[in-house]
Design an enzyme around this catalytic site. Structure first.
Site, PDB file in Angstrom:
ATOM      1  N   HIS A   9       0.835  -0.743   0.180  1.00 49.83           N
ATOM      2  CA  HIS A   9       0.059  -0.184  -0.160  1.00 49.83           C
ATOM      3  C   HIS A   9       0.869   1.405  -0.094  1.00 49.83           C
ATOM      4  O   HIS A   9       1.838   1.887   1.017  1.00 49.83           O
ATOM      5  CB  HIS A   9      -1.227   0.192   0.957  1.00 49.83           C
ATOM      6  CG  HIS A   9      -1.642   1.263   1.310  1.00 49.83           C
ATOM      7  ND1 HIS A   9      -2.554   2.354   1.812  1.00 49.83           N
ATOM      8  CD2 HIS A   9      -3.279   0.863   0.596  1.00 49.83           C
ATOM      9  CE1 HIS A   9      -3.076   3.017   0.886  1.00 49.83           C
ATOM     10  NE2 HIS A   9      -3.841   2.491   0.936  1.00 49.83           N
ATOM     11  N   GLY A  10       0.443   1.972  -0.549  1.00 47.03           N
ATOM     12  CA  GLY A  10       0.848   3.351  -1.392  1.00 47.03           C
ATOM     13  C   GLY A  10       1.895   4.137  -0.345  1.00 47.03           C
ATOM     14  O   GLY A  10       2.637   4.380   0.707  1.00 47.03           O
ATOM     15  N   TYR A  11       0.052   4.793   0.529  1.00 48.25           N
ATOM     16  CA  TYR A  11       0.105   5.408   1.614  1.00 48.25           C
ATOM     17  C   TYR A  11       1.014   4.667   2.853  1.00 48.25           C
ATOM     18  O   TYR A  11       2.402   5.531   3.251  1.00 48.25           O
ATOM     19  CB  TYR A  11      -0.708   6.096   2.020  1.00 48.25           C
ATOM     20  CG  TYR A  11      -0.816   6.730   3.230  1.00 48.25           C
ATOM     21  CD1 TYR A  11      -1.950   8.240   2.615  1.00 48.25           C
ATOM     22  CD2 TYR A  11      -0.315   7.163   4.362  1.00 48.25           C
ATOM     23  CE1 TYR A  11      -1.462   9.205   3.495  1.00 48.25           C
ATOM     24  CE2 TYR A  11      -0.666   7.590   5.185  1.00 48.25           C
ATOM     25  CZ  TYR A  11      -1.293   8.693   4.718  1.00 48.25           C
ATOM     26  OH  TYR A  11      -1.210  10.120   6.090  1.00 48.25           O
ATOM     27  N   LYS A  12       1.187   3.777   3.556  1.00 52.17           N
ATOM     28  CA  LYS A  12       1.635   3.127   4.111  1.00 52.17           C
ATOM     29  C   LYS A  12       2.943   3.609   3.885  1.00 52.17           C
ATOM     30  O   LYS A  12       3.922   3.199   5.312  1.00 52.17           O
ATOM     31  CB  LYS A  12       1.322   2.053   4.205  1.00 52.17           C
ATOM     32  CG  LYS A  12       0.129   1.198   5.102  1.00 52.17           C
ATOM     33  CD  LYS A  12      -0.188   0.147   5.605  1.00 52.17           C
ATOM     34  CE  LYS A  12      -1.799  -0.119   6.003  1.00 52.17           C
ATOM     35  NZ  LYS A  12      -1.749  -1.617   6.752  1.00 52.17           N
ATOM     36  N   ASP A  70      -1.086  -4.342  11.514  1.00 46.70           N
ATOM     37  CA  ASP A  70      -2.997  -3.902  12.011  1.00 46.70           C
ATOM     38  C   ASP A  70      -3.736  -2.899  12.037  1.00 46.70           C
ATOM     39  O   ASP A  70      -3.043  -2.428  13.601  1.00 46.70           O
ATOM     40  CB  ASP A  70      -3.757  -5.136  11.805  1.00 46.70           C
ATOM     41  CG  ASP A  70      -4.974  -5.884  11.193  1.00 46.70           C
ATOM     42  OD1 ASP A  70      -4.921  -4.778   9.939  1.00 46.70           O
ATOM     43  OD2 ASP A  70      -5.358  -6.589  11.308  1.00 46.70           O
ATOM     44  N   TYR A 156     -10.497   4.306   5.914  1.00 48.54           N
ATOM     45  CA  TYR A 156     -11.688   5.208   6.325  1.00 48.54           C
ATOM     46  C   TYR A 156     -11.698   6.425   6.529  1.00 48.54           C
ATOM     47  O   TYR A 156     -12.384   7.464   7.940  1.00 48.54           O
ATOM     48  CB  TYR A 156     -11.933   4.669   8.339  1.00 48.54           C
ATOM     49  CG  TYR A 156     -12.876   3.593   7.899  1.00 48.54           C
ATOM     50  CD1 TYR A 156     -13.855   3.155   8.194  1.00 48.54           C
ATOM     51  CD2 TYR A 156     -12.162   2.158   8.150  1.00 48.54           C
ATOM     52  CE1 TYR A 156     -14.600   1.510   7.609  1.00 48.54           C
ATOM     53  CE2 TYR A 156     -12.854   1.561   8.432  1.00 48.54           C
ATOM     54  CZ  TYR A 156     -13.718   0.981   8.212  1.00 48.54           C
ATOM     55  OH  TYR A 156     -14.464  -0.517   7.728  1.00 48.54           O
ATOM     56  N   ASP A 157     -10.263   7.068   6.591  1.00 45.10           N
ATOM     57  CA  ASP A 157     -10.063   8.626   6.556  1.00 45.10           C
ATOM     58  C   ASP A 157     -10.741   9.339   6.621  1.00 45.10           C
ATOM     59  O   ASP A 157     -11.302  10.900   7.096  1.00 45.10           O
ATOM     60  CB  ASP A 157      -8.664   8.479   6.041  1.00 45.10           C
ATOM     61  CG  ASP A 157      -7.299   7.833   6.251  1.00 45.10           C
ATOM     62  OD1 ASP A 157      -7.875   7.599   6.951  1.00 45.10           O
ATOM     63  OD2 ASP A 157      -6.783   7.846   5.385  1.00 45.10           O
ATOM     64  N   ARG A 183      -0.931   5.016  13.629  1.00 49.54           N
ATOM     65  CA  ARG A 183       0.822   4.132  12.775  1.00 49.54           C
ATOM     66  C   ARG A 183       1.654   4.949  13.413  1.00 49.54           C
ATOM     67  O   ARG A 183       2.149   4.451  13.748  1.00 49.54           O
ATOM     68  CB  ARG A 183       0.623   4.289  11.328  1.00 49.54           C
ATOM     69  CG  ARG A 183       1.192   3.086  10.809  1.00 49.54           C
ATOM     70  CD  ARG A 183       1.159   2.871   9.684  1.00 49.54           C
ATOM     71  NE  ARG A 183      -0.087   2.282   9.454  1.00 49.54           N
ATOM     72  CZ  ARG A 183      -1.450   3.211   8.824  1.00 49.54           C
ATOM     73  NH1 ARG A 183      -0.937   3.843   8.606  1.00 49.54           N
ATOM     74  NH2 ARG A 183      -2.106   2.051   8.324  1.00 49.54           N
TER      75      ARG A 183
END
Length: 206
Positions: A9-12, A70, A156-157, A183
């Site tokens: 996942h790019g954002y993570k 997670d 859910y952002d 996170r």
């Protein structure tokens, strides 16, 4: 020191890379660099179990230190839902927008609902191929908005507003969110372990 972020996942990946670069000169990879490797399906009933499953599996197969995580969203007015089901709330394979719609629909059906409080909880694990495990948690408290706002972020952002903020996570810049998110808090708690590992790596290399 080589370390793999167990995500595609790019954002993570961006968030975790930015954090790691502040701590040391790590050789940072993600699952995007290992196209033949696939993480196991998330089937556990807790974020801790899911994070550990991913971290241990990836560390064993890739032969290096791995960071895995997670996250779940809990809404007390919905008895803690979506909870561990957050990633598949509207069904396996459903889009993020479907999960958000289901959550907003459930909340709108509670006519007397006053409390829209909610919180994200994240578990981050650092795992070695030898099964050394470090585990941390981060929580971000806020509330669910009445409608989606913003185009950044994921999950859910667009419907989550952190207390003391007027914007949803999807309206915040990545720089701001990466300082206050669940996170980010979990990663910050992991910093001493990572710094210690990096220092040991330098001593061993020298």
């Amino acid at each position: 020191m080589k370390i793999v972020i167990a995500s595609s996942h790019g954002y993570k990946i961006r968030e975790t890379k930015t954090f790691l670069k502040r701590l040391g000169d790590f050789d940072i990879f993600s699952l995007s660099d290992f196209p033949d490797y696939k993480l196991p399906q998330e089937q556990e009933d807790s974020i801790t179990a899911n994070a550990l499953t991913k971290g241990i599996h990836a560390a064993n197969h890739l032969g290096c230190w791995v960071i895995a995580d997670d996250t779940m969203l809990r809404v007390p007015a919905l008895n803690g839902l979506p909870g561990p089901l957050s990633a598949n709330f509207a069904g396996v394979g459903a889009y993020d927008k479907d999960h958000r719609k289901k959550l907003l629909d459930l909340m709108s059906s509670l006519e007397s609902l006053v409390d829209r409080s909610a919180y994200f909880e994240c578990c981050v694990v650092l795992v070695s191929p030898n099964q050394e495990i470090f585990k941390t948690y981060g929580i971000c408290e806020g509330y669910i908005s009445h409608q989606e706002k913003g185009s950044s972020g994921f999950g859910y952002d667009p419907i989550f507003v952190k207390y003391d903020y007027k914007q949803t996570f999807a309206e915040l810049s990545e720089d701001v969110k990466n300082q206050v998110s669940h996170r980010a808090k979990a990663l910050q708690k992991l910093a001493p372990h990572l710094q210690s590992l990096f220092e040991k790596h330098l001593l061993t290399r020298d």
